[in-house]
Design a protein around this motif. Structure first.
Motif, PDB file in Angstrom:
ATOM      1  N   ASP A 181      39.228 -24.067 -23.343  1.00  0.00           N
ATOM      2  CA  ASP A 181      40.270 -23.651 -22.538  1.00  0.00           C
ATOM      3  C   ASP A 181      40.678 -22.305 -22.125  1.00  0.00           C
ATOM      4  OD1 ASP A 181      40.865 -26.390 -21.787  1.00  0.00           O
ATOM      5  OD2 ASP A 181      42.490 -26.585 -23.321  1.00  0.00           O
ATOM      6  N   GLY A 231      42.698 -29.968 -20.377  1.00  0.00           N
ATOM      7  CA  GLY A 231      42.657 -28.497 -20.055  1.00  0.00           C
ATOM      8  C   GLY A 231      41.744 -28.348 -18.955  1.00  0.00           C
ATOM      9  N   THR A 232      41.288 -27.081 -19.178  1.00  0.00           N
ATOM     10  CA  THR A 232      40.059 -26.522 -18.300  1.00  0.00           C
ATOM     11  C   THR A 232      38.633 -26.551 -19.129  1.00  0.00           C
ATOM     12  OG1 THR A 232      40.295 -24.243 -19.062  1.00  0.00           O
ATOM     13  CG2 THR A 232      41.600 -24.818 -17.166  1.00  0.00           C
TER      14      THR A 232
END
Length: 333
Positions: A86, A121-122
């Protein structure tokens, strides 16, 4: 007993001294590598701790030694490393949540891409020219283990596109493990090295890779049973009886392969990578896929001690190197 401090090792009383620890409020009672007098050295590992609001009995402690707390009942494996991926775009280091195993970011890695699910998340994108590398550590190369991650493969012209590799290629005495999108056949594949046993690399081919789609991957190895398993999208896909010798030297690579992450590059996106110190069961792997690593690891014991045990005040998981444990006065840790 009142007015006595005791230490237990493997569930048995190992020693005692009159009096109670000189702790007022909260203080450090266990540490390693933190600069105090005669600390344990850097690289020391604590694989879990708990504190209670009263002294446990001999019988209580013996019970915990047989069925310790963890991320599940019966001494289930605990999380030893987690790379959420993330990190902010342009970051030179990939965060590992315990702080013990940060990853150096190589060429062609871009953070900030959409994650596999809302819980993760990312993600990080890999263009096939580099990866993320964490230094070798025994903690992330246990004899029994689970590796989990999300991967979205875009394929590539070459073979052996590795999502994660922790191997030491000593042909014919190779060590460690890796996951390939093994173009041109296009299957998720779990390779493992069996050390000095005959055969070198043991290959376990799984389902076809779904190019351009997120897929959850998990590999497990149970050293006592000598069984390795490959899960895809939370479901056991294939298993085999094999021996596996842990990697004892070379780094842990995300998005790259070979011993030092200088080949077999992955093209696509990777998210929420974790290593656990034992073979997780089917249910826990399914939960990690659905809830994310952080949610499963952060939940504490699934079945913490109940009455007549004192109240469980705190629980922690793996740490390596510089760590300390603080507890209130009147405790068992």
């Amino acid at each position: 007993a009142a007015g006595e401090t005791r230490i237990y090792v493997n569930g048995a009383l190992a020693g005692s001294t009159p009096g109670n620890p000189a702790i007022s409020g909260i203080g450090v009672i266990m540490s390693a590598g933190d600069g105090t007098t005669d600390p344990m050295g850097d690289g020391s590992v604590m694989h879990g701790w708990a504190t209670y609001d009263a002294a446990l009995t001999d019988a209580d402690i013996a019970t915990l030694a047989e069925t310790p707390f963890g991320n599940g009942s019966g001494g289930a494996p605990t999380l030893v490393a987690h790379w959420p991926l993330d990190d902010a775009p342009g970051a030179a280091e990939a965060t590992e949540t315990s702080g013990a195993h940060p990853g150096t970011v190589g060429a062609g890695v871009t953070f900030g891409k959409p994650g596999a699910t809302a819980a993760t998340g990312t993600s990080a994108e890999f263009d096939g020219s580099g990866g993320i590398q964490a230094e070798w550590s025994a903690a992330i190369n246990p004899e029994s283990f689970t590796l989990t991650l999300w991967a979205k493969s875009e394929g590539g012209a070459g073979a052996w596109n590795s999502a994660v590799t922790s191997r030491h290629d000593l042909n014919p005495d190779s060590q460690g493990y890796l996951i390939y999108d093994n173009e041109p056949s296009g299957a998720w594949t779990f390779w493992s090295g069996n050390g000095t046993d005959a055969g070198n690399w043991q290959v376990l081919d799984g389902p076809t890779v779904m190019l351009g789609e997120w897929q959850h991957l998990a590999i497990t190895y149970d050293n006592a049973a000598e069984v390795k398993k490959l899960y895809v999208d939370g479901v056991l896909a294939v298993e085999s009886n094999d021996t596996l010798t842990p990697n004892d030297t070379t780094p842990f690579n995300i998005g790259a392969g070979q011993d030092f992450g200088d080949g077999f590059f992955f093209i696509g996106e990777i998210d929420d990578v974790s290593v656990w110190n034992g073979a997780l069961d089917d249910q826990t792997i399914s939960r990690i896929m659905s809830e994310g690593v952080a949610a499963v690891a952060g939940g504490g014991p699934v079945d913490p001690p109940t009455d007549p045990f004192p109240d469980l005040l705190a629980v922690g998981f793996s740490a390596e190197g510089n760590f300390s444990l603080t507890v209130p006065a009147g405790f068992t840790a």
